[in-house]
Design a protein around this motif. Structure first.
Motif, PDB file in Angstrom:
ATOM      1  N   ASP A 165     -39.136 -27.629 -10.189  1.00 34.78           N
ATOM      2  CA  ASP A 165     -39.645 -26.404 -10.799  1.00 34.78           C
ATOM      3  C   ASP A 165     -38.712 -25.220 -10.588  1.00 34.78           C
ATOM      4  N   LEU A 166     -37.721 -25.373  -9.714  1.00 38.24           N
ATOM      5  CA  LEU A 166     -36.722 -24.329  -9.521  1.00 38.24           C
ATOM      6  C   LEU A 166     -35.701 -24.472 -10.649  1.00 38.24           C
ATOM      7  N   VAL A 167     -35.828 -23.650 -11.666  1.00 38.51           N
ATOM      8  CA  VAL A 167     -35.010 -23.849 -12.866  1.00 38.51           C
ATOM      9  C   VAL A 167     -33.753 -22.990 -12.888  1.00 38.51           C
ATOM     10  N   ALA A 168     -33.714 -21.942 -12.076  1.00 44.07           N
ATOM     11  CA  ALA A 168     -32.528 -21.084 -12.094  1.00 44.07           C
ATOM     12  C   ALA A 168     -32.383 -20.351 -10.777  1.00 44.07           C
ATOM     13  N   ARG A 169     -31.151 -20.145 -10.377  1.00 40.15           N
ATOM     14  CA  ARG A 169     -30.827 -19.332  -9.194  1.00 40.15           C
ATOM     15  C   ARG A 169     -29.812 -18.281  -9.656  1.00 40.15           C
ATOM     16  N   VAL A 170     -30.210 -17.029  -9.569  1.00 36.71           N
ATOM     17  CA  VAL A 170     -29.362 -15.930 -10.026  1.00 36.71           C
ATOM     18  C   VAL A 170     -28.923 -15.121  -8.813  1.00 36.71           C
ATOM     19  N   THR A 171     -27.622 -15.061  -8.601  1.00 35.72           N
ATOM     20  CA  THR A 171     -27.047 -14.335  -7.470  1.00 35.72           C
ATOM     21  C   THR A 171     -26.420 -13.037  -7.962  1.00 35.72           C
ATOM     22  N   ALA A 172     -26.700 -11.954  -7.237  1.00 39.01           N
ATOM     23  CA  ALA A 172     -26.043 -10.683  -7.535  1.00 39.01           C
ATOM     24  C   ALA A 172     -24.651 -10.726  -6.924  1.00 39.01           C
ATOM     25  N   GLY A 173     -23.644 -10.917  -7.773  1.00 46.38           N
ATOM     26  CA  GLY A 173     -22.273 -11.086  -7.307  1.00 46.38           C
ATOM     27  C   GLY A 173     -21.561  -9.771  -7.078  1.00 46.38           C
ATOM     28  N   ARG A 174     -20.253  -9.793  -7.304  1.00 40.12           N
ATOM     29  CA  ARG A 174     -19.443  -8.624  -6.965  1.00 40.12           C
ATOM     30  C   ARG A 174     -19.847  -7.413  -7.797  1.00 40.12           C
ATOM     31  N   ARG A 175     -19.537  -6.255  -7.261  1.00 36.44           N
ATOM     32  CA  ARG A 175     -19.851  -4.997  -7.923  1.00 36.44           C
ATOM     33  C   ARG A 175     -18.976  -4.799  -9.162  1.00 36.44           C
ATOM     34  N   ALA A 176     -19.565  -4.285 -10.216  1.00 30.56           N
ATOM     35  CA  ALA A 176     -18.837  -3.901 -11.427  1.00 30.56           C
ATOM     36  C   ALA A 176     -19.712  -2.910 -12.176  1.00 30.56           C
ATOM     37  N   GLU A 177     -19.128  -1.801 -12.542  1.00 28.04           N
ATOM     38  CA  GLU A 177     -19.880  -0.761 -13.233  1.00 28.04           C
ATOM     39  C   GLU A 177     -20.412  -1.293 -14.562  1.00 28.04           C
ATOM     40  N   PRO A 178     -21.683  -1.073 -14.872  1.00 29.68           N
ATOM     41  CA  PRO A 178     -22.215  -1.565 -16.148  1.00 29.68           C
ATOM     42  C   PRO A 178     -21.548  -0.871 -17.322  1.00 29.68           C
ATOM     43  N   THR A 179     -21.281  -1.631 -18.357  1.00 29.06           N
ATOM     44  CA  THR A 179     -20.652  -1.090 -19.558  1.00 29.06           C
ATOM     45  C   THR A 179     -21.706  -0.399 -20.426  1.00 29.06           C
ATOM     46  N   PRO A 180     -21.279   0.416 -21.379  1.00 32.26           N
ATOM     47  CA  PRO A 180     -22.248   1.017 -22.312  1.00 32.26           C
ATOM     48  C   PRO A 180     -23.064  -0.035 -23.060  1.00 32.26           C
ATOM     49  N   GLY A 181     -22.441  -1.176 -23.384  1.00 32.31           N
ATOM     50  CA  GLY A 181     -23.176  -2.236 -24.057  1.00 32.31           C
ATOM     51  C   GLY A 181     -24.296  -2.797 -23.204  1.00 32.31           C
ATOM     52  N   VAL A 182     -24.019  -2.975 -21.914  1.00 33.46           N
ATOM     53  CA  VAL A 182     -25.052  -3.429 -20.984  1.00 33.46           C
ATOM     54  C   VAL A 182     -26.179  -2.420 -20.912  1.00 33.46           C
ATOM     55  N   GLU A 183     -25.832  -1.151 -20.779  1.00 33.71           N
ATOM     56  CA  GLU A 183     -26.840  -0.096 -20.680  1.00 33.71           C
ATOM     57  C   GLU A 183     -27.734  -0.082 -21.921  1.00 33.71           C
ATOM     58  N   ALA A 184     -27.120  -0.210 -23.088  1.00 32.84           N
ATOM     59  CA  ALA A 184     -27.893  -0.169 -24.331  1.00 32.84           C
ATOM     60  C   ALA A 184     -28.822  -1.376 -24.455  1.00 32.84           C
ATOM     61  N   LEU A 185     -28.316  -2.557 -24.081  1.00 32.57           N
ATOM     62  CA  LEU A 185     -29.133  -3.763 -24.169  1.00 32.57           C
ATOM     63  C   LEU A 185     -30.279  -3.705 -23.160  1.00 32.57           C
ATOM     64  N   ALA A 186     -29.980  -3.244 -21.945  1.00 28.50           N
ATOM     65  CA  ALA A 186     -31.020  -3.143 -20.919  1.00 28.50           C
ATOM     66  C   ALA A 186     -32.091  -2.125 -21.301  1.00 28.50           C
ATOM     67  N   ALA A 187     -31.678  -1.052 -21.985  1.00 29.52           N
ATOM     68  CA  ALA A 187     -32.643  -0.036 -22.403  1.00 29.52           C
ATOM     69  C   ALA A 187     -33.650  -0.596 -23.399  1.00 29.52           C
ATOM     70  N   ALA A 188     -33.306  -1.704 -24.058  1.00 31.29           N
ATOM     71  CA  ALA A 188     -34.199  -2.299 -25.052  1.00 31.29           C
ATOM     72  C   ALA A 188     -35.298  -3.149 -24.431  1.00 31.29           C
ATOM     73  N   ILE A 189     -35.178  -3.492 -23.146  1.00 30.01           N
ATOM     74  CA  ILE A 189     -36.129  -4.412 -22.517  1.00 30.01           C
ATOM     75  C   ILE A 189     -37.564  -3.935 -22.670  1.00 30.01           C
TER      76      ILE A 189
END
Length: 340
Positions: free
Chosen positions: A105-129
């Motif tokens: 039942d453990l279908v995914a493991r998501v690790t927060a990896g190295r730091r990187a500033e979010p791009t404008p595209g990431v910000e725009a997509l996340a704002a849609a959530i």
């Protein structure tokens, strides 16, 4: 898999893992993902910069989804949203699917990896959530621009899936198959009881499809949108004319295993969030892929393409949000078992 690819990375100095509260906020974003009948079949565990994502089979729809295919598509949508939320927090998400054979039942493991500033595209997509909602209302007759269609197709490709537009003849065939599938589902034993479980309102209920999200009757019955008001004749629903020539798209993967279903869910959510960012309305039409022989007619195994979901896309009025279970119900403590 690492980056949510919406532009070039802009790395910053490496930092430790994000705090537990930051990852909790990311899980809070993930639970806004779509799911079959708003069943929300997921659970999460946070520890040491890692979020484990579990499939909650107690919420599986046995009549519509006996194999758990749509359940994993739903969980995959939550996995993508989690990846995106972690990326927005300035970490590159690292994904492993089905990381432990001892925990199916453990279908995914998501690790927060190295730091990187979010791009404008990431910000725009996340704002849609928070603004992505299934829309069961009529759309306008406006044509969806080719550029928007290409952006949706590109979103699917980012997640190793394909999204293709049905031509006029294919659209007619698909809608006919969907209508036939809907009739067969209604006649299937247990379908109405299962629909009742997920549509009838209850005091303080935080899952299922509420009356506010059911939508109107189709005057001409031209679109096979699932009738969640089937068992609620007391509802005062308007009768509307739906668009005669809807834009219909087929989401497909290169295989049909549980890994591909999880992949399809991630692609689906990326497409839906991209559509939201483009001010497009969307309606998943799942009936055609819930009847095996109907789904087979939409699948081209010779070309290595398995249909996973049908989407209606266009311009429509604002849709109503559906409720979400509180975090306390979906967030496991580090020491607990998924079934507890």
């Amino acid at each position: 898999m690492t980056e949510i690819s919406t532009g070039p990375d802009r790395p910053v100095n490496a930092n430790p893992h994000p705090s537990g509260s930051v990852l909790t906020d990311c899980v809070a974003a993930a639970i806004h993902a779509p799911s079959l009948h708003n069943s929300q079949p997921w659970r999460f565990r946070i520890r040491d910069g890692v979020v484990d994502v579990y499939a909650d089979h107690s919420r599986q729809l046995e009549v519509l989804d006996p194999l758990g295919r749509e359940l994993l598509i739903s969980v995959g949508a939550a996995v993508f949203t989690l990846r995106l939320a972690i990326r927005r927090e300035g970490h590159l998400p690292e994904l492993r699917t089905f990381p432990d054979e001892a925990e199916p039942d453990l279908v995914a493991r998501v690790t927060a990896g190295r730091r990187a500033e979010p791009t404008p595209g990431v910000e725009a997509l996340a704002a849609a959530i928070a603004h992505r909602h299934t829309n069961r209302w009529p759309f306008t007759r406006s044509v969806v621009p080719a550029d928007a269609i290409e952006q949706l197709a590109e979103a699917a490709r980012f997640e190793a899936a394909t999204l293709t537009v049905a031509g006029a003849a294919s659209r007619t065939a698909i809608l006919g198959l969907a209508e036939a599938a809907d009739r067969r589902l209604r006649a299937q034993g247990g379908y109405r009881a299962e629909l009742t479980r997920w549509t009838l309102p209850g005091t303080g209920r935080r899952d299922g499809v509420p009356p506010s999200a059911i939508g109107p009757w189709s005057a001409m019955e031209t679109l096979p949108i699932r009738d969640f008001g089937l068992l609620q004749p007391h509802l005062q629903r308007s009768v509307e004319r739906f668009e005669p020539y809807p834009t219909i798209m087929i989401l497909a993967t290169a295989g049909d295993s549980p890994r591909h279903w999880l992949q399809a869910g991630q692609a689906l959510q990326r497409v839906l969030l991209t559509a939201t960012r483009l001010h497009l309305a969307t309606t998943p039409i799942s009936q055609p892929v819930e009847i095996p022989d109907v789904r087979e007619a939409l699948t081209n195994t010779r070309e290595g393409s398995w249909a996973q979901m049908i989407l209606r896309v266009g311009y429509g009025p604002p849709a109503t949000a559906t409720p979400r279970r509180p975090l306390a119900e979906v967030l496991l403590s580090p020491a607990s078992e998924p079934g507890e």
